[in-house]
Scaffold this active site. Structure first.
Site, short mmCIF file in Angstrom:
data_model
loop_
_atom_site.label_atom_id
_atom_site.label_comp_id
_atom_site.label_asym_id
_atom_site.label_seq_id
_atom_site.Cartn_x
_atom_site.Cartn_y
_atom_site.Cartn_z
N LYS A 138 -20.47 -26.79 1.75
CA LYS A 138 -21.07 -25.69 2.63
C LYS A 138 -22.27 -25.09 2.68
O LYS A 138 -22.80 -24.96 1.15
CB LYS A 138 -20.13 -24.54 3.20
N ARG A 188 -9.66 -12.01 7.18
CA ARG A 188 -10.61 -12.75 7.84
C ARG A 188 -9.94 -13.79 8.97
O ARG A 188 -9.63 -13.49 9.54
CB ARG A 188 -11.96 -13.43 7.25
N TYR A 197 -49.55 -6.43 -3.29
CA TYR A 197 -49.24 -5.50 -1.90
C TYR A 197 -49.38 -4.13 -1.89
O TYR A 197 -47.93 -3.80 -3.15
CB TYR A 197 -48.81 -6.11 -0.78
N MET A 218 -45.23 -13.68 0.27
CA MET A 218 -44.54 -14.93 1.28
C MET A 218 -44.17 -15.91 0.14
O MET A 218 -43.26 -16.66 -0.10
CB MET A 218 -44.97 -14.93 2.04
C1 LIG Z 1 -16.94 -20.94 0.17
C2 LIG Z 1 -15.35 -20.94 0.06
C3 LIG Z 1 -14.18 -21.25 -1.45
C4 LIG Z 1 -15.13 -21.47 -2.22
O1 LIG Z 1 -15.53 -20.63 -3.38
P1 LIG Z 1 -16.34 -20.31 -4.61
O2 LIG Z 1 -16.06 -19.09 -5.00
O3 LIG Z 1 -17.44 -20.94 -4.51
O4 LIG Z 1 -15.21 -20.98 -5.77
C5 LIG Z 1 -13.57 -21.72 -1.38
N1 LIG Z 1 -12.27 -21.12 0.08
C6 LIG Z 1 -13.25 -20.71 0.81
C7 LIG Z 1 -11.97 -21.32 1.96
C8 LIG Z 1 -14.40 -20.29 0.95
O5 LIG Z 1 -15.00 -20.28 1.83
#
Ligand SMILES: *Cc1c(COP(=O)(O)O)cnc(C)c1O
Length: 355
Positions: A34, A128, A246, A294
């Protein structure tokens, strides 16, 4: 090399990390790609994982991310962790994506739209996503038209609270039994693989696959996958008393040599590292002086000889025996390595390498 800044994605290290994680867990791997593979480029990463047999599935957050993987030629199973919303069913069907179902709304929508294969998610303590275990009886009555290929939950505190995490595993064990042990049973993230889950079939791995340990005592040795480089675009002698960058938050307490690096907060270097962080140059550490801007960052190269325009600076990665990791940068900027990885912007071109 005509690029001002770039990131190499080391595919040998990626597969080596995965092989080690697989040997340690002895379970199937769901590789989490992701958020553009935590900033590593999901196309580059996923193509490298295509032929690893023990990588059972790729996990993305949204169906749009799933479509992007299909568009780059990925044929492996894709699990959409963020579930299914109204209007997304076309994407799921057309691109053959598997939704994680964690609400009745999405369950009924999947049924109505003819999406059959699902993973069910349960809330065992994160508040969640996920059905509560108390809903099991009611839920089981409406699963007839589905192939529940998987059941899952998630650990919010595997790195900080073992007691809480073990309680989650026990709740999850009960849920899995009630559902008759589907084909895929998964709850462990990177930090979670140090816990025993004898009835689990797979683990969902992100951070550790990319080479960062979730805890300092993590038992698997890992290699960094992404290294980040930028060029020096100016070197100058700065007089004692001069202010740098800055708001003049840095003032030279002696005559100094300052290099300007073509990498700023727009590239993903946290501005919180102003006057705190260090970049690597020729195997040496050079401290960041003044505010990170930046597009550029100033470093103190007074003690480094022969620095010139065009030289490469290491933002993340190794320079001889010196090393900068995402975890160290995160600590200095009061966040977690995930956020630094995801924040490396698209101006920093990703280049796959082997070796
Ligand atoms: C992002 C995610 C993971 C991966 O977690 P890591 O700590 O990066 O290994 C696993 N399960 C879910 C549901 C996630 O959202």
């Amino acid at each position: 090399m005509f690029l001002r800044s770039w990131a190499t994605v080391n595919l040998n290290n990626l597969t080596e990390n995965l092989n080690k994680l697989h040997s340690f867990t002895k379970k199937g791997i769901f590789s989490v790609v992701k958020a553009d593979a935590y900033g590593h480029d999901s196309g580059i990463v996923s193509r490298a994982l295509q032929d690893l047999e023990f990588v059972e599935k790729l996990c993305v957050a949204t169906p749009t991310e799933g479509k992007e993987l299909r568009d780059t030629g990925i044929t492996k199973d894709i699990l959409v962790l963020g579930g299914l919303l109204e209007g997304e069913d076309e994407l799921f069907l057309r691109y053959n994506l598997i939704p994680v179902i964690s609400t009745y709304e999405s369950l009924y929508l999947a049924k109505q739209k003819g999406i059959r294969k699902i993973h069910l998610k349960f809330d065992t303590g994160m508040s969640r996503l996920g059905f509560f275990p108390e809903n099991l009886e009611k839920l089981k009555k409406v699963l007839d038209s589905f192939y529940v290929e998987g059941v899952m939950s998630h650990f919010p505190s595997a790195d900080t609270d073992a007691e809480f995490t073990n309680r989650q595993i026990e709740i999850f064990r009960y849920i899995v039994q009630e559902l008759g042990s589907p084909r895929h049973i998964h709850i462990q993230n990177s930090a979670g693989i140090t816990f025993t889950c004898d009835f689990c079939t797979d683990v969902r791995i992100g951070l550790s696959m990319y080479g960062e340990k979730p805890t300092s005592s993590f038992p698997v040795e890992l290699k960094g996958v992404m290294s980040i480089y930028a060029k020096i675009i100016s070197v100058k002698d700065v007089r004692k008393g001069s202010r740098v960058s800055y708001c003049g938050t840095f003032q030279a307490d002696r005559d100094m040599k300052v290099a300007v690096v073509s990498f700023g907060y727009a590239d993903g270097l946290p501005r919180l590292l102003s006057n705190r962080g260090q970049l690597l140059l020729d195997g040496k550490r050079a401290r960041i002086i003044g505010s990170i801007t930046m597009d550029m960052t100033m470093i103190d190269v007074s003690d480094i000889i022969r620095v010139k325009v065009g030289d490469e600076v290491v933002i993340v990665g190794e320079s001889n025996s010196e090393k900068n990791t995402f975890t160290e940068i995160a600590k200095l900027s009061k966040t977690i390595p995930y956020e630094i990885m995801c924040g490396i912007s698209k101006r920093v071109v990703r280049i796959p390498i082997r070796g």
